[in-house]
Design a protein around this motif. Structure first.
Motif, short mmCIF file in Angstrom:
data_model
loop_
_atom_site.label_atom_id
_atom_site.label_comp_id
_atom_site.label_asym_id
_atom_site.label_seq_id
_atom_site.Cartn_x
_atom_site.Cartn_y
_atom_site.Cartn_z
N LEU A 150 0.95 -1.21 0.02
CA LEU A 150 0.01 -0.01 0.04
C LEU A 150 0.91 1.26 0.07
N LEU A 163 2.63 3.97 10.81
CA LEU A 163 1.31 4.61 11.20
C LEU A 163 -0.12 3.77 10.48
N LEU A 164 0.18 3.12 9.38
CA LEU A 164 -0.77 2.28 8.82
C LEU A 164 -0.83 0.91 9.58
N LEU A 168 -3.68 -1.88 12.62
CA LEU A 168 -4.11 -3.16 12.20
C LEU A 168 -3.49 -4.30 12.64
N MET A 217 -1.81 -1.43 -8.82
CA MET A 217 -2.36 -0.20 -8.70
C MET A 217 -1.02 0.62 -8.79
N LEU C 134 -6.70 5.34 12.36
CA LEU C 134 -6.87 4.66 10.94
C LEU C 134 -7.31 6.10 10.23
N GLY C 137 -4.22 7.46 9.21
CA GLY C 137 -3.69 6.75 8.03
C GLY C 137 -3.95 7.03 6.67
N ALA C 138 -5.36 7.19 6.54
CA ALA C 138 -5.83 7.37 5.27
C ALA C 138 -5.57 8.96 4.72
N LEU C 141 -1.99 8.78 3.60
CA LEU C 141 -1.81 8.06 2.27
C LEU C 141 -2.37 8.74 1.22
N GLN C 153 -6.34 6.35 -4.66
CA GLN C 153 -6.63 4.87 -4.97
C GLN C 153 -6.17 4.11 -3.40
N ALA C 154 -4.86 4.47 -3.02
CA ALA C 154 -4.12 3.59 -1.97
C ALA C 154 -5.02 3.94 -0.76
N TRP C 157 -7.98 1.84 -0.64
CA TRP C 157 -7.71 0.32 0.02
C TRP C 157 -7.35 0.41 1.26
N LEU C 158 -6.82 1.21 1.90
CA LEU C 158 -6.58 1.39 3.27
C LEU C 158 -7.91 1.46 4.19
N VAL C 161 -9.51 -2.13 3.81
CA VAL C 161 -8.75 -2.97 4.72
C VAL C 161 -9.24 -2.55 6.30
N GLY C 162 -9.21 -1.40 6.46
CA GLY C 162 -9.65 -0.73 7.69
C GLY C 162 -11.10 -1.20 8.27
N VAL C 164 -12.76 -3.60 7.07
CA VAL C 164 -12.93 -5.03 7.29
C VAL C 164 -12.18 -5.27 8.83
N ASN C 165 -11.25 -4.69 9.08
CA ASN C 165 -10.54 -4.89 10.47
C ASN C 165 -11.46 -4.27 11.67
#
Lengths: 220, 215, 242
Positions: A150, A163-164, A168, A217, C134, C137-138, C141, C153-154, C157-158, C161-162, C164-165
């Protein structure tokens, strides 16, 4: 030679011959564990109560280290271009990459874990420790793969990556530490340990697909 | 109708166009050399042909149909300026890996044979870190003979090569096109490649469309 | 990516929505604040400090609502490649982070007089803190790439994923909380367990609607900005192209 093997052995060989991470990461793991008594005091009672969490944090930090380099080399030297143009599915590549990553960065921690538990004063069976650390390190690797793909090509990659990925990693940390903690009170740690394995069963098949998507991507 | 062609191609990088309204046509058995000053977009054009870069406008076609990733992955051999060789692995291991992912043979014997042909047989078990830049490039170029493809896209192949290596490559390319292959080569020295079509990419830099139309 | 579908029509429409949302936000927030600060009764246990709730709880609701809306946008972007969805994530994330921060800060201000401490490691607070990261992070990114589309786009995706998590994180944090139940939390359960009285529920709901309108107005402003800056980008390319 299948593409999966090709990538697996390429990554393993280049790491081992590089005087690799598989030696360096356990040292880092041990180093962090050594910091705990030095900062909390050598009282084994104190260490014992904190040990489950501390061990998981040490494993988490050690898992962060290899992430940034995971795909950057292949991106820079043009290997990624060739993989994207390969007639074989890119998932072979990510799959091989994941296994190699775990052998280099997860397995050494697993092998070290009973020893570290011992040093922190935990009196628990070593097979149980392994049963917790195997899914935990695999999950660190899998989630780390997604985060690495990512943030590939992003500015300030390493800080961004931490950070990302740390938010998680939280469930793995909680269940890993919880399982170790329950083992200590001789309560069979089935619950949290099974959560880890269940998380693994869910994450393992999804990760190569998601990582592949992300790499594609990034190549656009 | 040309076998391999591109029409009205333009390429955007950031806020500017590197080249615009560029077209090319190549038949089987031809060499197309891309020339032009630094930064004029030779590499970008090659990456477009390989499908690694989407054109801002225009299309690239094989026998009149747009090329898709499925076609490209089976018919194109992309050789970039970067050397995707891992320094810790031996020459033969590197080639096994690259040939394998490109769908070529990955058995040691076949690779050793093509290394011998390229005059690199004695290096085959050396780690790549021992090799000079020129030797690395020659190692990579053996992939051209290992993996059979219809189109070669080669970016600045003569960099770091000595005269022997260059002659070897030029002969290899001319043999290949004699057998009906297509080679597209970005180079500063088009005279090396014998009879070839020369495409000066810098003639298509932004704002030149009107000039060309007037001429 | 450059053929953005009919921005004019969207912008004409968004203009009216913005005006409506801004007016509604003003009305609801001023009425809500009147109800919350003056008309509603003080709590019998917490007296006046309960009024913090009227900011805290709507902020918490919005922090979750905005993340959910970003997840939907992320899905739209990754499946249908609709550029506007990417703009939405970019526009919404900082506002969401701000509401989350407002929730955390007002929570701390509320916690100090009620529990005698600024911060308690309980499941809710910790989850909100994780949500805040979270969001960060977004945002990070979104801005980490030279190509803003790739950043979108990245980030999408985060967010996927976030999201779902997020239930897993929430579950794990709750499980963790039962494992390490802190003693000071008895007062918290006293606050949350009894059903909320209508005198308090009405201002709470009015404030929540006001916050939602405020958010809509803000996000439309930011969305318009995104579209404008992208238009400048396209215009520059077009002038160069001739």
């Amino acid at each position: 030679m299948t593409p999966f093997n090709a990538i697996l052995f390429k990554d393993l060989k280049s790491d081992f011959r590089h005087g690799g991470q598989f030696l360096f990461l356990p040292a880092f793991f041990l180093l962090i564990v050594m910091l705990y008594p030095l900062s909390l005091g050598a009282n084994l009672k104190v260490l014992q109560t904190a040990a489950p969490g501390l061990l998981m944090i040490a494993a988490l930090l050690a898992s962060l280290l290899p992430l940034e380099k995971l795909y950057t080399d292949d991106m820079k030297d043009g290997t990624m271009d060739l993989l994207m143009l390969s007639p074989q599915p890119v998932s072979f590549y990510t799959g091989g990459k994941i296994l190699a990553h775990w052998i280099i960065a997860g397995l050494p921690l697993v092998i070290m874990s009973p020893l570290m538990a011992l040093m922190m004063g935990l009196s628990i069976n070593w097979p149980d420790v392994l049963l917790i650390f195997i899914p935990a390190t695999l999950l660190f690797v899998l989630i780390g793969q997604i985060a690495a793909a990512l943030s590939l090509g992003a500015r300030r990659g390493s800080v961004l990556l931490a950070l990302l990925v740390i938010p998680l990693y939280i469930p793995v940390l909680i269940f890993g530490a919880g399982a170790l903690d329950l083992l200590q009170t001789e309560n069979p740690a089935k619950g949290p340990m099974l959560f880890l394995w269940a998380g693994l069963a869910f994450t393992l098949p999804v990760t190569p697909l998601v990582t592949t998507k992300l790499l594609k991507m990034q190549m656009d | 109708m040309a076998v391999f062609s591109g029409y009205n191609l333009s390429c955007a990088r950031g806020h500017r166009l590197i080249f615009e309204d560029l077209s090319f046509e190549i038949e089987s058995g031809q060499i197309l050399t891309l020339t032009g000053s630094n930064g004029c977009g030779k590499t970008s054009l090659l990456r477009m042909m390989a499908g690694l870069l989407d054109p801002f406008t225009g299309s690239i076609q094989w026998k009149g149909e747009n090329t898709g990733s499925d076609f490209l992955s089976r018919n194109i051999l992309w050789m970039a300026q970067e050397t995707p060789l891992k320094p810790q692995l031996s020459v033969i291991e590197n080639l096994q890996f690259l040939s394998c992912i490109m769908g070529g043979p990955s058995d040691k014997a076949a690779i050793q044979e093509s290394l011998e042909k390229a005059g690199l047989g004695r290096f085959s078990h050396y780690p790549v870190s021992y090799l000079s830049m020129g030797q690395r490039r020659r190692t990579l170029l053996t992939l051209l003979y290992l993996v059979k493809r219809k189109i070669w896209l080669i970016d600045e192949p003569t960099n770091h090569l000595d005269k022997e290596g260059r002659d070897h490559l030029v002969n290899g390319v001319s043999d290949y096109v004699k057998q009906g292959g297509i080679a597209v080569i970005a180079t500063h020295r088009p005279e090396l490649w014998g009879s070839c079509t020369i495409l000066d990419v810098s003639a298509f830099r932004e704002g030149t469309k009107e000039e060309r139309q007037a001429a | 990516m450059f053929g953005y579908a009919n921005p004019k029509r969207y912008q004409a429409l968004s203009h009216y929505i913005f005006i409506a949302a801004a007016i509604l936000a003003t009305l609801f927030l001023s009425f809500g604040l009147y109800l919350a600060l003056i008309a509603s009764p003080p709590d019998y246990q917490q007296s006046e400090t309960v009024r913090i709730m009227y900011v805290h709880v709507p902020a918490a609701w919005l922090s979750m609502f905005i993340y959910a809306s970003m997840a939907v946008a992320a899905l739209v972007l990754t499946i249908w490649k609709h550029t506007l969805a990417g703009f939405y994530i970019r526009a919404a994330a900082p506002i969401g982070a701000a509401f989350t921060a407002a929730c955390l800060i007002s929570g701390a201000l509320w916690g100090q007089p009620t529990w005698g401490t600024w911060w308690v490691w309980d499941a809710r607070l910790t989850s909100v803190l994780i949500l805040f990261f979270l969001y960060l992070g977004a945002i990070a990114l979104n801005n980490a790439y030279d190509n803003p589309d790739k950043g979108n786009q990245a980030s999408a995706w985060l967010v996927l994923v976030g999201s779902v998590n997020l239930p897993i994180i929430k579950f794990s944090v709750e499980w963790w909380n039962t494992l390490h139940q802190p003693a000071s939390l008895t007062s918290l359960s006293k606050i949350t367990s009894p059903g909320i009285h209508a005198d308090m529920l009405t201002p709470l709901l009015v404030m929540a609607v006001g916050f939602l309108c405020l958010y809509s107005a803000l996000v439309i402003l930011r969305l318009d900005n995104e579209i404008l800056s992208r238009k400048i980008h396209v215009l520059r390319l077009r002038t160069i192209n001739g």
